[in-house]
Design an enzyme around this catalytic site. Structure first.
Site, PDB file in Angstrom:
ATOM      1  N   HIS A  22      53.261  35.946  32.845  1.00 14.32           N
ATOM      2  CA  HIS A  22      52.417  36.835  32.052  1.00 14.32           C
ATOM      3  C   HIS A  22      51.153  36.089  31.635  1.00 14.32           C
ATOM      4  O   HIS A  22      51.091  34.875  31.699  1.00 14.32           O
ATOM      5  CB  HIS A  22      53.161  37.356  30.814  1.00 14.32           C
ATOM      6  CG  HIS A  22      53.470  36.290  29.808  1.00 14.32           C
ATOM      7  ND1 HIS A  22      54.638  35.561  29.834  1.00 14.32           N
ATOM      8  CD2 HIS A  22      52.757  35.821  28.757  1.00 14.32           C
ATOM      9  CE1 HIS A  22      54.633  34.700  28.838  1.00 14.32           C
ATOM     10  NE2 HIS A  22      53.499  34.830  28.173  1.00 14.32           N
ATOM     11  N   GLU A  76      40.611  37.802  37.467  1.00 17.47           N
ATOM     12  CA  GLU A  76      40.184  38.368  38.743  1.00 17.47           C
ATOM     13  C   GLU A  76      41.184  39.430  39.168  1.00 17.47           C
ATOM     14  O   GLU A  76      42.377  39.150  39.312  1.00 17.47           O
ATOM     15  CB  GLU A  76      40.127  37.276  39.814  1.00 17.47           C
ATOM     16  CG  GLU A  76      39.831  37.799  41.210  1.00 17.47           C
ATOM     17  CD  GLU A  76      40.091  36.744  42.275  1.00 17.47           C
ATOM     18  OE1 GLU A  76      40.925  37.002  43.159  1.00 17.47           O
ATOM     19  OE2 GLU A  76      39.473  35.663  42.212  1.00 17.47           O
ATOM     20  N   HIS A 130      39.880  30.916  36.790  1.00 17.09           N
ATOM     21  CA  HIS A 130      40.289  32.296  36.537  1.00 17.09           C
ATOM     22  C   HIS A 130      41.772  32.451  36.867  1.00 17.09           C
ATOM     23  O   HIS A 130      42.371  31.578  37.476  1.00 17.09           O
ATOM     24  CB  HIS A 130      39.467  33.294  37.363  1.00 17.09           C
ATOM     25  CG  HIS A 130      39.632  33.147  38.841  1.00 17.09           C
ATOM     26  ND1 HIS A 130      38.788  32.376  39.617  1.00 17.09           N
ATOM     27  CD2 HIS A 130      40.547  33.654  39.710  1.00 17.09           C
ATOM     28  CE1 HIS A 130      39.171  32.428  40.870  1.00 17.09           C
ATOM     29  NE2 HIS A 130      40.247  33.192  40.968  1.00 17.09           N
ATOM     30  N   GLU A 136      50.954  39.469  27.107  1.00 22.67           N
ATOM     31  CA  GLU A 136      51.437  39.147  25.767  1.00 22.67           C
ATOM     32  C   GLU A 136      50.300  39.283  24.760  1.00 22.67           C
ATOM     33  O   GLU A 136      49.185  38.833  25.024  1.00 22.67           O
ATOM     34  CB  GLU A 136      51.981  37.730  25.748  1.00 22.67           C
ATOM     35  CG  GLU A 136      52.564  37.329  24.405  1.00 22.67           C
ATOM     36  CD  GLU A 136      53.116  35.906  24.418  1.00 22.67           C
ATOM     37  OE1 GLU A 136      53.650  35.497  23.380  1.00 22.67           O
ATOM     38  OE2 GLU A 136      52.991  35.214  25.459  1.00 22.67           O
TER      39      GLU A 136
END
Length: 123
Positions: free
Chosen positions: A75, A56, A7, A117
């Site tokens: 990002h 998360e 994650h 993005e």
């Protein structure tokens, strides 16, 4: 030895506001949560319903100010199957923070200022 992604984590100041944003802007839904026994933190895992990758969101009880993201040069990227519809939705939400028409991409900003993005799905 093999490593696989589990994650990505973003710390958020206002968990409810962030959950609402990620649901509306990207369609992410809660897959599981974990609360500290002492109430000091909450972890909420969000999924897209398609890939196994999770985001998360971490809320810390004792954080008393919005996070300082510095230059915010990181990002997460999301592919979307209907780029024009996504762009219109995000424009309406007022969360587009940067556009690069030459590259065919744009970025949205979440309630904490993290950039996300948006790229068209590869054909």
């Amino acid at each position: 030895m093999n490593f696989t992604f589990a994650h990505n984590n973003l710390n958020v100041y206002d968990l409810d506001k962030s959950l609402e944003f990620y649901k509306e802007a990207l369609g992410l839904t809660v897959t599981r949560t974990k609360d500290a026994d002492d109430g000091s933190f909450t972890l909420v895992y969000l999924g897209d319903g398609t890939t196994p990758h999770l985001l998360e969101l971490t809320w810390l009880r004792d954080m008393d100010r919005p996070y300082n993201l510095g230059d915010n040069e990181i990002h997460l990227a999301f592919e979307v199957d209907d780029f024009d519809a996504a762009y219109a939705k995000h424009k309406e939400m007022g969360c587009i923070c940067f556009e690069n028409p030459k590259m065919g991409i744009y970025f949205i900003s979440d309630p904490d200022g993290y950039w996300l993005e948006i790229v068209p799905a590869k054909n």
